[in-house]
Design a protein around this motif. Structure first.
Motif, PDB file in Angstrom:
ATOM      1  N   GLY A 192      28.508  16.183  35.067  1.00  0.00           N
ATOM      2  CA  GLY A 192      27.679  14.996  34.881  1.00  0.00           C
ATOM      3  C   GLY A 192      28.083  14.230  33.643  1.00  0.00           C
ATOM      4  O   GLY A 192      29.056  14.570  32.980  1.00  0.00           O
ATOM      5  N   THR A 193      27.306  13.199  33.357  1.00  0.00           N
ATOM      6  CA  THR A 193      27.596  12.319  32.233  1.00  0.00           C
ATOM      7  C   THR A 193      26.381  12.185  31.347  1.00  0.00           C
ATOM      8  O   THR A 193      25.253  11.994  31.837  1.00  0.00           O
ATOM      9  N   TYR A 194      26.571  12.291  30.046  1.00  0.00           N
ATOM     10  CA  TYR A 194      25.535  12.042  29.053  1.00  0.00           C
ATOM     11  C   TYR A 194      25.724  10.627  28.516  1.00  0.00           C
ATOM     12  O   TYR A 194      26.843  10.225  28.211  1.00  0.00           O
ATOM     13  N   THR A 195      24.639   9.922  28.374  1.00  0.00           N
ATOM     14  CA  THR A 195      24.687   8.582  27.787  1.00  0.00           C
ATOM     15  C   THR A 195      23.759   8.542  26.590  1.00  0.00           C
ATOM     16  O   THR A 195      22.571   8.873  26.689  1.00  0.00           O
ATOM     17  N   TYR A 224      31.573  12.613  29.438  1.00  0.00           N
ATOM     18  CA  TYR A 224      31.770  13.120  30.786  1.00  0.00           C
ATOM     19  C   TYR A 224      32.074  14.609  30.700  1.00  0.00           C
ATOM     20  O   TYR A 224      33.015  15.014  30.012  1.00  0.00           O
TER      21      TYR A 224
END
Lengths: 629, 68
Positions: A560-563, A551
């Motif tokens: 934003g969020t990296y997955t 996050y």
């Protein structure tokens, strides 16, 4: 008088003095402005306890508190923190040197107006009022105090901007009682500085160069017995028109033999002057000394460091001795806050002291200076043992520049320390420095680009060019060794500043142009602004085998969020504890990625500011979510 | 040992194996989950979901990302 002291042979054994005669020799120890007022002077506390143990009637005087009360503490603090520009010393120059004082026209205020304007809108008038009204009134009141009645010797401790205030009081005391012996010591009197002050300043009778724990009481015994003081190692004085001195004795080794400092007078005085924090005495940090010298400097002297002039040898108190002191001082002064004055923490304490403090459940808040390349486990040990504030010698976030400084740490290690300090709630006081021979513009462009990715970590306190300090390797490299300019506004022409000064002008060859650092300065300012704003940047990761989510709110408007899943998730987790090479990462995550693929992934992570690449090392920048463990 | 206690022991042994694997610091999942077929660059290209967490949506530690 000759400027080079006559050096005498090593002294005989200490004198045998009747204790009753010591009891008739009152001594006063003084700490003058601009020493910090927020905690007691360890110099006074320790030397006072040593002299008392020897049977001398001694009292300490934190006279800096009186001046702070007169000026107002905020103004006092702002004057005192300008270590390398001698503005505070200039305020006492006239009272210290009388007709010999330079700059009777107050030209310093014109020549350095740009740097002084942050003292407030009326800074010029205020400084003049301080110099010509507050300082004389303060000194008059201090010198008229009854505490000097019957006093036989007065000891001054002098560090940074304490010289001229101390000289000014000594001058008044000598006028009051010419038979009073004035004795000076401290960092400003180390090396060849002490002998020059004795030669050039009539109010200075004797200097103790180097450590005073043994030399000072032995010197006083000589005075009691009417023997020649110059026979004592480390002592410099005038004798028959000649400057004489003996080399200092070797530094003490058995620090366990030192008494605990006595700070009673500080608390009494601060209480009377209403300078204690509103929360009471327990908010005051209690200085302690667990070691002297620097174990890193013994091996590799950081090029800019001028501390430890003649005493680099590292020696420390045993863990048990230190623990006993912390416990007794906490009880004595009802404080749980401690300030280590050591140059660097003894790494043995990570095994033998801090775990014991954690196990005992004590709730100390300790400040310590540490080396920057601490691991996560070491930071955790410190935090659990009560260390809440550290000053690591980070200095740069570029490994090339760190090598030029001889720091023995990599940029990735420095950043890793900032990560785990944030994670475990340890405050970090650190600086960014530049101006090292051999550095390039690329070194600072790279750092400028890196800083925005660190917005979730604690920024440096300051960023600027390195100072040239006596005793440092950079001082040895300085071609001109030109004393810092403001010395000339403070000290008479008769003082050989080449011998007396501690700070020097920067004149190292090959310096980069000022605009080489502009990008870094801008990034530094932006980082500081973000850290004090209402928005709190975050870079936090959640992990489970084969899955990582990161996050990111570091960049306003780009949150934003990296997955990541599978090997990329495992790779990020593998690089989150400490810096890691691609080969080591492959060993950790198995053969699911080749080394070139790992390197490609590292580059992709770095492009997004999720990792930092430091030559062969990669380090995840996010902090783990959840309760610190 | 009774049938009931034997079943309980097998359950505890399975739990120990799982915890032991975690305790050893092994990065599980490298064998448990298949590597995605997409290239590394493609995985990075699709990794990011923009948006900020709404504080009121944070319950029980879950993250809810609101796409803005």
């Amino acid at each position: 008088m000759a400027t080079t002291p006559l050096r005498l042979d090593p002294a005989p054994e200490s004198l045998q003095v009747d204790p009753r005669h010591r009891a008739e020799f009152p001594v006063v120890l003084v700490s003058m402005p601009f020493m910090d007022i927020d905690w007691p002077s360890i110099q006074l506390g320790l030397l006072g306890a040593i002299l008392s143990r020897h049977g001398f009637p001694v009292r300490t005087v934190h006279a800096n508190l009186d001046f702070a009360a007169r000026l107002g503490v905020d103004y006092y603090r702002r004057l005192g923190h300008r270590s390398a520009r001698l503005v505070a010393e200039w305020l006492f120059s006239v009272e210290a040197f009388g007709a010999d004082a330079p700059d009777r026209d107050d030209r310093l205020l014109d020549d350095f107006a740009a740097e002084l304007s942050d003292l407030g809108a009326d800074w010029r008038q205020r400084l003049l009022r301080t110099r010509y009204e507050d300082v004389p009134a303060y000194l008059d009141a201090l010198a008229a105090d009854q505490m000097w009645d019957g006093c036989r010797a007065v000891g001054f401790t002098s560090t940074f901007q304490q010289n001229t205030p101390s000289f000014a009081l000594a001058r008044r005391l000598k006028d009051r009682d010419p038979g009073l012996v004035t004795i000076f010591g401290g960092a400003n009197f180390d090396g060849e500085m002490g002998p020059e002050w004795v030669r050039a300043v009539p109010a200075v009778d004797i200097a103790v160069v180097g450590e005073a724990d043994t030399a000072f009481p032995r010197l006083l015994d000589r005075l009691v017995a009417g023997a020649r003081p110059e026979a004592e190692p480390g002592v410099v004085c005038r004798s028959g028109g000649t400057l004489v001195s003996r080399p200092p004795a070797p530094p003490i080794r058995q620090m366990d033999d030192l008494p605990a400092p006595d700070y009673t007078e500080y608390f009494d005085r601060a209480g009377r002057l209403d300078l204690l924090p509103r929360t009471g005495p327990s908010a005051v940090r209690i200085p302690f000394e667990s070691s002297r010298g620097c174990w890193w400097g013994e091996k590799h002297h950081c090029t800019f460091c001028g501390l430890n002039g003649s005493t680099m040898t590292f020696r420390g108190k045993s863990p048990q001795r230190l623990a006993d002191e912390l416990v007794s001082q906490a009880r004595r002064y009802r404080s749980f806050r401690f300030h280590g004055v050591d140059n660097i923490v003894d790494m043995g304490y990570l095994k033998d002291l801090f775990p014991v403090l954690a196990e005992a459940g004590v709730t100390y808040e300790i400040f310590y200076e540490v080396k920057a390349n601490l691991t996560r486990e070491q930071v955790r040990t410190l935090a659990h043992g009560g260390v809440t504030h550290i000053q690591p010698g980070i200095e740069s976030l570029n490994s090339r520049v760190l090598r030029l400084m001889n720091k023995g740490a990599r940029a990735a290690q420095n950043i890793n320390l900032l990560r785990w300090a944030k994670y475990y709630g340890v405050q970090v006081g650190w600086n960014l420095l530049w101006g090292f021979p051999g550095e390039t513009e690329r070194d600072y462009a790279d750092q400028a680009g890196l800083l925005p990715h660190l917005a979730h970590l604690q920024p440096p306190v300051s960023a600027g060019r390195v100072w040239i300090e006596r005793f440092s390797p950079l001082f040895d490299q300085s071609p001109g060794k030109i004393p810092e300019t403001t010395y000339g506004y403070v000290y008479p022409a008769a003082v050989d500043l080449g011998k007396a000064a501690y700070f020097f002008e920067y004149d190292l060859p090959g310096a980069l142009p000022a605009d080489a650092y502009e990008g870094l300065l801008k990034s530094f300012a932006a980082w500081r602004a973000v850290s004090t704003g209402t928005r709190r940047p975050e870079l936090t990761f959640w992990s489970s085998p084969g899955l990582v989510q990161i996050y990111d709110t570091r960049h306003d408007g780009a949150e934003g969020t990296y997955t990541f899943e599978g090997p990329l998730a495992d790779l990020y987790a593998a690089a989150s504890d400490r810096p890691i090479t691609a080969a080591a990462a492959r060993d950790r995550i198995g053969a699911s990625l080749t080394v070139p693929q790992i390197q490609e992934a590292f580059d992709e992570f770095a492009q997004r500011g999720l990792m930092v690449l430091d030559e062969s090392l990669a380090l995840a920048l996010a902090l783990p979510a959840g309760v610190p463990r | 040992m009774s049938e009931k206690s034997a079943a309980g022991n097998r359950h505890r042994r399975a739990a120990v194996v799982l915890l032991g694997g975690l305790a050893a610091g092994a990065v599980l999942g490298t064998s448990a989950s298949a590597a995605p077929a997409a290239s590394i660059s493609e995985q990075f290209r699709v990794a990011f979901t923009p948006g900020a967490v709404q504080s009121t949506d944070r319950t029980n530690g879950t993250i809810v990302v609101t796409v803005t």
